[in-house]
Design a protein around this motif. Structure first.
Motif, PDB file in Angstrom:
ATOM      1  N   ILE A  53      40.245  44.092  31.929  1.00  0.00           N
ATOM      2  CA  ILE A  53      41.271  43.321  32.874  1.00  0.00           C
ATOM      3  C   ILE A  53      42.639  43.602  32.040  1.00  0.00           C
ATOM      4  CG2 ILE A  53      42.020  41.060  33.303  1.00  0.00           C
ATOM      5  CD1 ILE A  53      39.132  39.940  33.109  1.00  0.00           C
ATOM      6  N   GLY A 153      38.628  40.408  38.696  1.00  0.00           N
ATOM      7  CA  GLY A 153      39.972  40.736  38.299  1.00  0.00           C
ATOM      8  C   GLY A 153      40.010  41.994  37.363  1.00  0.00           C
ATOM      9  N   ARG A 210      38.176  35.728  34.884  1.00  0.00           N
ATOM     10  CA  ARG A 210      39.476  35.988  34.042  1.00  0.00           C
ATOM     11  C   ARG A 210      39.741  35.099  33.165  1.00  0.00           C
ATOM     12  NH1 ARG A 210      43.364  39.262  36.769  1.00  0.00           N
ATOM     13  NH2 ARG A 210      44.659  38.989  34.697  1.00  0.00           N
TER      14      ARG A 210
END
Length: 381
Positions: A53, A153, A210
Motif C-alpha cells: 500500500i 488499496g 488498509r
C-alpha cells in the motif's frame, strides 16, 4: 517506453531518484572496535508499513531490511531467485506457454483467445516468518487475493490481476497462470508476501483493510517480517528501530541494531551527522546536490561518500528506447547490447541482493554511467 506493469512500482522510485541526486555520507570510524549499532538519517517518515500500500521511498528503504522478494536483479543485472529455489524459465521447464480459455478477460480488459504462460516457483524450505511460522503457498494465495481485490488499496493491483489463477502443488510449490506472454514473465519482484496467519482477519472486510492491517496497527509484531531484520520500535515522525531477526535463514547481518531516524530539515540532518548523532545519511532521502557537494568539500577527510549521480542520462536513455521494434523483447536485446558494449546500463529497474553490512535489498535502483547513444533498430531486433 512504458515500463512493464510488473515493474511499475520501481519506476516511481526511479523517477524520484533520477530527478534528485543521490548522495550518501558515512562517518569514518575513529576506533578499530566493531560497531554493532548503525543510526541512519533520512528526511521522510513512512505513511504506512504495509509493503503493498502506497509506493513510498521511505517505507521501501526500511522494509527492504525486513523482507526478501521472490526474484531480484543482481549486481550484474541478471534476474535471480531470493525467496525461491530456482528461477523458472522455459528452457529449464519451470515455465511453459499455454492457451488461454476462450473469452478470458485479461488485466487490461482485453478478451483473450491467445496465449498465456504458466510459471512454477518453489519457496525456500528454510523460509519462515519472524514468529517461526513457515512461509508457505497459503501466504502466496492470500497475497494474490488481497492484491487483486479492488477495495484493498494495493498500489500495484494490475500485477495481481495479470495472474489469472494459482495452482498449489504443495506447501512450498505453486504455479502462476499469467494472462499474457511477456519478456519478464519470470520476474515477480514486487510480489510482496503477506502473512496469511496474521493478516487474514484484518482482510475480512476488504474496504477496511488498509486501516486494519497489522503492518500499521501492530507494526512490531515479529510475524510480519521474514528478512535479516525485524522492526521492534516505531515512534511516528521520529524513528524506527530494527534488530536482527532470529529466524532469518541467511548470513547474519553485520549490525545488531539499526535506527532509522527522521530529520526533515536537511541542514539539521547535516548537523546531526557532524555531531555524531547519526552515522550515515541515506542518499535516497538525504542531502541536496548543493549541500552534498559543499559537505564533501569541507569534510571529505572525515566522511566517506560514494559520489554523485545525476538523473539526466537515465532520462535520455528512456527517450532513446522509445519506438524499439519488436516491443519489450527488442528492448531487452537492445539494452543488453548497450550494456555489453559500453560496460554499464543506463537504466535498469532492479532490487539488489543483501548489502553485506545492512542486509538491505535495495529497490528502484538505476545504474548510470553510459552516455546517451543512438539506438540501432537492427540490433534491437
Amino acid at each position: 517506453m512504458t515500463p512493464p506493469p510488473l515493474l511499475r512500482p520501481f519506476t516511481a522510485a526511479l523517477c524520484a531518484l533520477s530527478l534528485a541526486v543521490l548522495s550518501a555520507f558515512a562517518a569514518v570510524p575513529a576506533a578499530a572496535h566493531p560497531k554493532d549499532e548503525l543510526v541512519i538519517g533520512v528526511t521522510q517518515f513512512p505513511s504506512t508499513f504495509h509493503p503493498g500500500i502506497d509506493a513510498m521511498l521511505a517505507k521501501s528503504y526500511i522494509l527492504y531490511m525486513t523482507q526478501r522478494p521472490f526474484t531480484v536483479y543482481d549486481p550484474k543485472w541478471e534476474l535471480v531467485c531470493m525467496l525461491c529455489t530456482r528461477l523458472p524459465t522455459i528452457e529449464n521447464g519451470g515455465a511453459h506457454i499455454e492457451d488461454l480459455p476462450p473469452g478470458q478477460q485479461t488485466a487490461d480488459r482485453r478478451v483473450a483467445g491467445g496465449k498465456g504462460i504458466a510459471v512454477t516457483y518453489t519457496i525456500r524450505p528454510d523460509a519462515v516468518w519472524g514468529d517461526g511460522v513457515p512461509v508457505t503457498t497459503e501466504d502466496v494465495v492470500f497475497t494474490w487475493e488481497v492484491g487483486r481485490n479492488a477495495l484493498s488499496g494495493i498500489s500495484n493491483a494490475e500485477m495481481y490481476r495479470r495472474i489469472l489463477s494459482i495452482d498449489v502443488r504443495d506447501a512450498k510449490t505453486f504455479t502462476l497462470h499469467l494472462d499474457r506472454v511477456s519478456f519478464d514473465y519470470d520476474a515477480i519482484n514486487d510480489f510482496n508476501l503477506l502473512p496469511a496467519h496474521l493478516e487474514r482477519e484484518a482482510f475480512r472486510d476488504p474496504a477496511q483493510y488498509r486501516k486494519r492491517t497489522l503492518f500499521d496497527t501492530d507494526t512490531t509484531n515479529p510475524g510480519l517480517y521474514y528478512g535479516p531484520y525485524r522492526i521492534i520500535e516505531v515512534v511516528p515522525g521520529s524513528h524506527v528501530v530494527l534488530e536482527r531477526n532470529p529466524t532469518w535463514w541467511g548470513k547474519t547481518p553485520a549490525f545488531r541494531r539499526i535506527v532509522v531516524r527522521v530529520v526533515e530539515n536537511t541542514a539539521a540532518l547535516e548537523a546531526n551527522l557532524l555531531s555524531g548523532a547519526i552515522d550515515y545519511v541515506a542518499g535516497e532521502l538525504g542531502l541536496s546536490l548543493d549541500q552534498a557537494l559543499q559537505f564533501e568539500k569541507r569534510y571529505g577527510d572525515r566522511f566517506r561518500g560514494p559520489g554523485f549521480r545525476g538523473g539526466a542520462p537515465a532520462r535520455r536513455t528512456l527517450v532513446a528506447y522509445r519506438g524499439v521494434p519488436g516491443g519489450a523483447p527488442g528492448l531487452r536485446r537492445a539494452h543488453g547490447a548497450i550494456a555489453a558494449e559500453h560496460g554499464a546500463a543506463s537504466w535498469t529497474p532492479a532490487r539488489l541482493p543483501a548489502h553485506p553490512g545492512l542486509g538491505v535489498a535495495a529497490g528502484g535502483v538505476h545504474r548510470l554511467g553510459a552516455a546517451a547513444r543512438a539506438l540501432s533498430p537492427a540490433r534491437a531486433g
